[in-house]
Design a protein around this motif. Structure first.
Motif, PDB file in Angstrom:
ATOM      1  N   GLY A 271       0.876  -1.232   0.055  1.00 53.07           N
ATOM      2  CA  GLY A 271      -0.229  -0.054  -0.100  1.00 53.07           C
ATOM      3  C   GLY A 271       0.715   1.180   0.086  1.00 53.07           C
ATOM      4  N   GLN A 272       0.272   2.087  -0.176  1.00 54.26           N
ATOM      5  CA  GLN A 272       0.822   3.691   0.190  1.00 54.26           C
ATOM      6  C   GLN A 272      -0.073   4.509   0.726  1.00 54.26           C
ATOM      7  N   ILE A 273       0.632   5.498   1.669  1.00 63.53           N
ATOM      8  CA  ILE A 273      -0.074   6.389   2.510  1.00 63.53           C
ATOM      9  C   ILE A 273      -0.133   7.944   1.299  1.00 63.53           C
ATOM     10  N   ASP A 274      -1.412   8.319   1.352  1.00 68.37           N
ATOM     11  CA  ASP A 274      -1.883   9.157   0.694  1.00 68.37           C
ATOM     12  C   ASP A 274      -1.798  10.699   1.209  1.00 68.37           C
TER      13      ASP A 274
ATOM     14  N   ALA B  69       7.331   9.001   7.737  1.00 69.33           N
ATOM     15  CA  ALA B  69       6.323   8.272   7.066  1.00 69.33           C
ATOM     16  C   ALA B  69       6.667   7.944   5.737  1.00 69.33           C
ATOM     17  N   GLY B  70       7.510   8.643   5.155  1.00 69.98           N
ATOM     18  CA  GLY B  70       8.036   8.820   3.664  1.00 69.98           C
ATOM     19  C   GLY B  70       7.155   9.041   2.882  1.00 69.98           C
ATOM     20  N   VAL B  71       6.517  10.013   2.994  1.00 72.07           N
ATOM     21  CA  VAL B  71       5.637  10.989   2.164  1.00 72.07           C
ATOM     22  C   VAL B  71       6.002  12.219   1.769  1.00 72.07           C
TER      23      VAL B  71
ATOM     24  N   ALA C 160      -4.934   8.615   8.892  1.00 72.03           N
ATOM     25  CA  ALA C 160      -4.223   8.524   7.627  1.00 72.03           C
ATOM     26  C   ALA C 160      -5.240   8.197   6.450  1.00 72.03           C
ATOM     27  N   THR C 161      -4.941   8.653   5.249  1.00 70.86           N
ATOM     28  CA  THR C 161      -5.584   8.025   4.163  1.00 70.86           C
ATOM     29  C   THR C 161      -4.483   7.210   3.469  1.00 70.86           C
TER      30      THR C 161
END
Length: 108
Positions: free
Chosen positions: A20-23, A51-53, A83-84
């Motif tokens: 997955g990924q954090i939007d 968070a790596g975003v 978190a989305t």
């Protein structure tokens, strides 16, 4: 207790482990003091890095508890975060013909 960045890092790793990924990350800080405004960008940068975003995927806002509870007595602060995330779709169940009246059995 543990540093809060350890919890965020653990959660972000779990999302990535599932493909997955954090939007977006939305954080609300609850405190009477200090004022968050002067520290907002540094907090956003730290959360984004952990968070790596990208930093534009992190929002920080603040509110008070109207002098109620431990935050109102200035004994600490609280953080609420949402978190989305996006996770890959699970594979569709495989349908096979069933001898009972032409219905299909679902095999997972």
């Amino acid at each position: 207790g543990a540093a809060s960045h350890q919890f965020l890092n653990f959660a972000a790793e779990r999302v990535r482990a599932r493909g997955g990924q954090i939007d977006f990350l939305d954080v609300t800080l609850v405190c009477e003091a200090p004022k968050v405004g002067p520290h907002r960008e540094a907090i956003r940068e730290a959360i984004a890095a952990t968070a790596g975003v990208r930093i534009d995927q992190v929002a920080i806002k603040a509110t008070t508890s109207e002098r109620l509870g431990f935050t109102g007595r200035r004994e600490g602060l609280a953080a609420l975060a949402t978190a989305t995330i996006r996770l890959p779709e699970p594979p569709a169940p495989h349908a096979t013909p069933c001898p009972a009246g032409g219905r299909h059995a679902v095999r997972q």
